[in-house]
Design a protein around this motif. Structure first.
Motif, mmCIF file in Angstrom:
data_model
loop_
_atom_site.group_PDB
_atom_site.id
_atom_site.type_symbol
_atom_site.label_atom_id
_atom_site.label_comp_id
_atom_site.label_asym_id
_atom_site.label_seq_id
_atom_site.Cartn_x
_atom_site.Cartn_y
_atom_site.Cartn_z
ATOM 1 N N UNK A 1 19.164 10.380 -13.605
ATOM 2 C CA UNK A 1 19.044 9.619 -12.360
ATOM 3 C C UNK A 1 17.985 8.524 -12.506
ATOM 4 N N UNK A 2 16.814 8.898 -13.035
ATOM 5 C CA UNK A 2 15.724 7.925 -13.189
ATOM 6 C C UNK A 2 16.109 6.821 -14.170
ATOM 7 N N UNK A 3 16.798 7.184 -15.248
ATOM 8 C CA UNK A 3 17.242 6.199 -16.247
ATOM 9 C C UNK A 3 18.211 5.193 -15.625
ATOM 10 N N UNK A 4 19.160 5.684 -14.842
ATOM 11 C CA UNK A 4 20.123 4.781 -14.183
ATOM 12 C C UNK A 4 19.433 3.867 -13.174
ATOM 13 N N UNK A 5 18.485 4.415 -12.434
ATOM 14 C CA UNK A 5 17.757 3.601 -11.452
ATOM 15 C C UNK A 5 16.896 2.538 -12.143
ATOM 16 N N UNK A 6 16.239 2.922 -13.237
ATOM 17 C CA UNK A 6 15.440 1.959 -13.996
ATOM 18 C C UNK A 6 16.339 0.842 -14.538
ATOM 19 N N UNK A 7 17.474 1.229 -15.049
ATOM 20 C CA UNK A 7 18.446 0.268 -15.578
ATOM 21 C C UNK A 7 18.906 -0.682 -14.476
ATOM 22 N N UNK A 8 19.191 -0.151 -13.304
ATOM 23 C CA UNK A 8 19.619 -0.972 -12.166
ATOM 24 C C UNK A 8 18.521 -1.975 -11.787
ATOM 25 N N UNK A 9 17.274 -1.491 -11.737
ATOM 26 C CA UNK A 9 16.158 -2.383 -11.426
ATOM 27 C C UNK A 9 16.071 -3.522 -12.442
ATOM 28 N N UNK A 10 16.141 -3.191 -13.734
ATOM 29 C CA UNK A 10 16.004 -4.206 -14.778
ATOM 30 C C UNK A 10 17.116 -5.247 -14.695
ATOM 31 N N UNK A 11 18.346 -4.809 -14.504
ATOM 32 C CA UNK A 11 19.475 -5.743 -14.387
ATOM 33 C C UNK A 11 19.287 -6.645 -13.173
ATOM 34 N N UNK A 12 18.908 -6.059 -12.047
ATOM 35 C CA UNK A 12 18.706 -6.864 -10.835
ATOM 36 C C UNK A 12 17.558 -7.853 -11.000
ATOM 37 N N UNK A 13 16.487 -7.445 -11.674
ATOM 38 C CA UNK A 13 15.378 -8.359 -11.904
ATOM 39 C C UNK A 13 15.827 -9.541 -12.758
ATOM 40 N N UNK A 14 16.616 -9.274 -13.789
ATOM 41 C CA UNK A 14 17.110 -10.369 -14.634
ATOM 42 C C UNK A 14 18.048 -11.287 -13.866
ATOM 43 N N UNK A 15 18.817 -10.728 -12.957
ATOM 44 C CA UNK A 15 19.695 -11.569 -12.133
ATOM 45 C C UNK A 15 18.872 -12.504 -11.244
ATOM 46 N N UNK A 16 17.746 -12.008 -10.754
ATOM 47 C CA UNK A 16 16.860 -12.853 -9.951
ATOM 48 C C UNK A 16 16.325 -14.007 -10.805
ATOM 49 N N UNK A 17 15.907 -13.695 -12.019
ATOM 50 C CA UNK A 17 15.432 -14.750 -12.925
ATOM 51 C C UNK A 17 16.543 -15.766 -13.170
ATOM 52 N N UNK A 18 17.745 -15.279 -13.396
ATOM 53 C CA UNK A 18 18.872 -16.177 -13.652
ATOM 54 C C UNK A 18 19.105 -17.111 -12.460
ATOM 55 N N UNK A 19 19.004 -16.572 -11.264
ATOM 56 C CA UNK A 19 19.167 -17.394 -10.058
ATOM 57 C C UNK A 19 18.038 -18.419 -9.965
ATOM 58 N N UNK A 20 16.816 -17.980 -10.217
ATOM 59 C CA UNK A 20 15.661 -18.881 -10.156
ATOM 60 C C UNK A 20 15.772 -20.018 -11.172
ATOM 61 N N UNK A 21 16.314 -19.719 -12.344
ATOM 62 C CA UNK A 21 16.368 -20.693 -13.431
ATOM 63 C C UNK A 21 17.668 -21.500 -13.456
ATOM 64 N N UNK A 22 18.603 -21.167 -12.573
ATOM 65 C CA UNK A 22 19.877 -21.878 -12.533
ATOM 66 C C UNK A 22 19.632 -23.334 -12.155
ATOM 67 N N UNK A 23 20.292 -24.314 -12.730
ATOM 68 C CA UNK A 23 21.414 -24.246 -13.667
ATOM 69 C C UNK A 23 20.983 -24.331 -15.128
ATOM 70 N N UNK A 24 19.690 -24.267 -15.399
ATOM 71 C CA UNK A 24 19.199 -24.430 -16.770
ATOM 72 C C UNK A 24 19.408 -23.202 -17.650
ATOM 73 N N UNK A 25 19.652 -22.060 -17.042
ATOM 74 C CA UNK A 25 19.761 -20.836 -17.829
ATOM 75 C C UNK A 25 20.884 -19.959 -17.300
ATOM 76 N N UNK A 26 21.734 -19.519 -18.207
ATOM 77 C CA UNK A 26 22.730 -18.485 -17.931
ATOM 78 C C UNK A 26 22.490 -17.396 -18.955
ATOM 79 N N UNK A 27 22.199 -16.192 -18.499
ATOM 80 C CA UNK A 27 21.863 -15.115 -19.417
ATOM 81 C C UNK A 27 23.078 -14.626 -20.188
ATOM 82 N N UNK A 28 22.871 -14.323 -21.448
ATOM 83 C CA UNK A 28 23.858 -13.621 -22.263
ATOM 84 C C UNK A 28 23.386 -12.178 -22.374
ATOM 85 N N UNK A 29 24.254 -11.299 -22.830
ATOM 86 C CA UNK A 29 23.843 -9.900 -22.991
ATOM 87 C C UNK A 29 22.737 -9.783 -24.040
ATOM 88 N N UNK A 30 22.782 -10.603 -25.089
ATOM 89 C CA UNK A 30 21.728 -10.569 -26.121
ATOM 90 C C UNK A 30 20.387 -11.009 -25.551
#
Length: 123
Positions: A17-46
């Protein structure tokens, strides 16, 4: 079932449960960065994987999740640029990450304790 087996099973469920929640937090945080940096940055999985390691030190996030969330056709970032992009973004967002993670970790720990109590009652 022996007491130790039950405790191990509960521990595994709570850990997952904790691992999935941590993973969800990390993905959501990166999505926020992607929104903040748009249109200069689109994240890849790497790039997402490198950012997660740089921000959190966790390297065990599921590749399937990263590809599902950040894998897009025609979205290539030259490999040699990844490290400099990671350095720039970590410098820019590390304080924000630390603040958000501190709050998220408190909530995840509280939710995990509640989840554990529910499991115990159901057994």
């Amino acid at each position: 079932m022996k007491r130790a087996e039950i405790a191990g099973k509960i521990g595994g469920m709570v850990g997952g449960f904790k691992r999935r929640e941590r993973q969800r937090f990390l993905v959501n945080f990166l999505k926020i960065i992607e929104i903040e940096e748009y249109p200069n940055l689109r994240l890849t999985s790497s790039l997402a994987k490198k950012l997660i390691a740089a921000f959190s030190g966790y390297k065990s996030i599921s590749n399937d999740v990263l590809v599902k969330e950040f894998g897009r056709g025609n979205n290539k970032v030259k490999q040699q640029n990844l490290d400099s992009i990671v350095d720039m973004l970590v410098l820019r967002y590390k304080t924000t990450y630390d603040e958000h993670w501190r709050d998220a970790k408190r909530k995840i720990d509280a939710d995990a304790e509640e989840y554990k109590n529910i499991i115990i009652k159901e057994m």
